[in-house]
Design a protein around this motif. Sequence first.
Motif, mmCIF file in Angstrom:
data_model
loop_
_atom_site.group_PDB
_atom_site.id
_atom_site.type_symbol
_atom_site.label_atom_id
_atom_site.label_comp_id
_atom_site.label_asym_id
_atom_site.label_seq_id
_atom_site.Cartn_x
_atom_site.Cartn_y
_atom_site.Cartn_z
ATOM 1 N N GLY A 77 -11.434 15.702 4.306
ATOM 2 C CA GLY A 77 -11.092 16.306 3.028
ATOM 3 C C GLY A 77 -10.820 15.227 1.996
ATOM 4 O O GLY A 77 -10.255 14.184 2.319
ATOM 5 N N LEU A 78 -11.223 15.487 0.781
ATOM 6 C CA LEU A 78 -10.953 14.578 -0.327
ATOM 7 C C LEU A 78 -10.225 15.374 -1.402
ATOM 8 O O LEU A 78 -10.784 16.320 -1.963
ATOM 9 C CB LEU A 78 -12.248 13.990 -0.890
ATOM 10 C CG LEU A 78 -12.067 13.023 -2.056
ATOM 11 C CD1 LEU A 78 -11.384 11.733 -1.592
ATOM 12 C CD2 LEU A 78 -13.393 12.716 -2.714
ATOM 13 N N ALA A 79 -8.977 15.002 -1.657
ATOM 14 C CA ALA A 79 -8.152 15.688 -2.649
ATOM 15 C C ALA A 79 -8.141 14.888 -3.939
ATOM 16 O O ALA A 79 -7.973 13.663 -3.916
ATOM 17 C CB ALA A 79 -6.733 15.863 -2.121
ATOM 18 N N LEU A 80 -8.317 15.582 -5.053
ATOM 19 C CA LEU A 80 -8.230 14.977 -6.373
ATOM 20 C C LEU A 80 -7.140 15.711 -7.142
ATOM 21 O O LEU A 80 -7.283 16.892 -7.465
ATOM 22 C CB LEU A 80 -9.559 15.082 -7.128
ATOM 23 C CG LEU A 80 -10.798 14.521 -6.433
ATOM 24 C CD1 LEU A 80 -12.037 14.748 -7.294
ATOM 25 C CD2 LEU A 80 -10.626 13.047 -6.112
ATOM 26 N N GLN A 81 -6.027 14.993 -7.394
ATOM 27 C CA GLN A 81 -4.951 15.577 -8.196
ATOM 28 C C GLN A 81 -5.118 15.030 -9.612
ATOM 29 O O GLN A 81 -4.962 13.825 -9.848
ATOM 30 C CB GLN A 81 -3.580 15.251 -7.637
ATOM 31 C CG GLN A 81 -2.497 15.965 -8.430
ATOM 32 C CD GLN A 81 -1.138 15.785 -7.833
ATOM 33 O OE1 GLN A 81 -0.758 14.688 -7.471
ATOM 34 N NE2 GLN A 81 -0.397 16.875 -7.756
ATOM 35 N N PHE A 86 -9.642 18.950 -17.901
ATOM 36 C CA PHE A 86 -11.104 18.879 -17.959
ATOM 37 C C PHE A 86 -11.680 20.279 -17.808
ATOM 38 O O PHE A 86 -11.119 21.106 -17.082
ATOM 39 C CB PHE A 86 -11.678 18.015 -16.826
ATOM 40 C CG PHE A 86 -11.343 16.568 -16.932
ATOM 41 C CD1 PHE A 86 -12.082 15.728 -17.748
ATOM 42 C CD2 PHE A 86 -10.282 16.040 -16.205
ATOM 43 C CE1 PHE A 86 -11.768 14.382 -17.839
ATOM 44 C CE2 PHE A 86 -9.964 14.695 -16.293
ATOM 45 C CZ PHE A 86 -10.709 13.863 -17.115
ATOM 46 N N LYS A 87 -12.809 20.510 -18.438
ATOM 47 C CA LYS A 87 -13.539 21.756 -18.216
ATOM 48 C C LYS A 87 -14.271 21.648 -16.884
ATOM 49 O O LYS A 87 -14.830 20.596 -16.561
ATOM 50 C CB LYS A 87 -14.552 21.988 -19.338
ATOM 51 C CG LYS A 87 -13.922 22.318 -20.656
ATOM 52 C CD LYS A 87 -14.985 22.592 -21.692
ATOM 53 C CE LYS A 87 -14.319 22.936 -23.007
ATOM 54 N NZ LYS A 87 -15.314 23.198 -24.060
ATOM 55 N N GLY A 88 -14.294 22.735 -16.134
ATOM 56 C CA GLY A 88 -15.010 22.753 -14.862
ATOM 57 C C GLY A 88 -16.475 22.397 -15.025
ATOM 58 O O GLY A 88 -17.054 21.697 -14.190
ATOM 59 N N PRO A 122 -13.014 25.181 -11.458
ATOM 60 C CA PRO A 122 -12.425 25.848 -12.626
ATOM 61 C C PRO A 122 -12.082 24.806 -13.692
ATOM 62 O O PRO A 122 -12.180 23.600 -13.454
ATOM 63 C CB PRO A 122 -11.147 26.448 -12.047
ATOM 64 C CG PRO A 122 -10.742 25.460 -10.997
ATOM 65 C CD PRO A 122 -12.051 24.984 -10.387
ATOM 66 N N ASP A 123 -11.662 25.287 -14.839
ATOM 67 C CA ASP A 123 -11.092 24.376 -15.820
ATOM 68 C C ASP A 123 -9.788 23.845 -15.228
ATOM 69 O O ASP A 123 -9.033 24.572 -14.576
ATOM 70 C CB ASP A 123 -10.836 25.086 -17.143
ATOM 71 C CG ASP A 123 -12.125 25.484 -17.858
ATOM 72 O OD1 ASP A 123 -13.208 24.951 -17.501
ATOM 73 O OD2 ASP A 123 -12.051 26.313 -18.769
ATOM 74 N N ILE A 124 -9.547 22.557 -15.454
ATOM 75 C CA ILE A 124 -8.429 21.846 -14.832
ATOM 76 C C ILE A 124 -7.413 21.460 -15.902
ATOM 77 O O ILE A 124 -7.790 21.075 -17.004
ATOM 78 C CB ILE A 124 -8.971 20.547 -14.171
ATOM 79 C CG1 ILE A 124 -9.968 20.858 -13.053
ATOM 80 C CG2 ILE A 124 -7.851 19.646 -13.686
ATOM 81 C CD1 ILE A 124 -9.363 21.502 -11.840
ATOM 82 N N LYS A 125 -6.156 21.507 -15.521
ATOM 83 C CA LYS A 125 -5.114 20.949 -16.380
ATOM 84 C C LYS A 125 -4.364 19.891 -15.572
ATOM 85 O O LYS A 125 -4.484 19.829 -14.337
ATOM 86 C CB LYS A 125 -4.193 22.038 -16.912
ATOM 87 C CG LYS A 125 -3.398 22.775 -15.862
ATOM 88 C CD LYS A 125 -2.594 23.898 -16.499
ATOM 89 C CE LYS A 125 -1.691 24.619 -15.546
ATOM 90 N NZ LYS A 125 -2.217 25.010 -14.278
#
Length: 185
Positions: A77-81, A86-88, A122-125
């Motif tokens: 697994g690769l997690a990106l916090q 950013f817009k999805g 999705p769009d990200i905050k």
Amino acid sequence: MNHPYPLSRAALVLATTAALWWPAQASNVEPTASAALSGKQTVGSSLFRYWGFDVYQATLHAPAGFDARRFEQQRFGLALQYRRAFKGSDIAQRSIDEMQAIAPLTPQQASDWTAAMQRAFPDIKAGDELLGVHVPGSGARFYFNGQLRATVDDPAFSARFFGIWLSPQTSAPQLRTALIGAGAR
């Protein structure tokens, strides 16, 4: 009314079809990120910065003995916090660009994979987390803030997508080194 097949035969055909279809659809997809990462350990983690801006904290989770040279053959697994919004659709396009930089995609791959990522991302905050899980021979699973969001049942997509971070041809070799730690090769 005469039926070409007796009702019992129709029921048998329906049951057989359902039995063949159901395992493929319910194939042990974990509903949460924590379940998907069960049995995995943190291999490496690093902050990714672009033009001086913090973009995300990347963390690689894999079983003991992870070998970066064979990342396509291993589950991880690769997690990106994310540290920024950013817009999805922008994340999907940037991913396609990175995949193309490693090796050319066919126009059909680029189109299909962009559409798949637009559904998955999705769009990200700031503070949101996307986790991608590579399942060899199957594809990728994506989790948003801990919950399953999408699956992409395409092993070639999954290998190429995770190659953005793990391929020796990545555009971010320092990030790759930080992620794979002792598995660096």
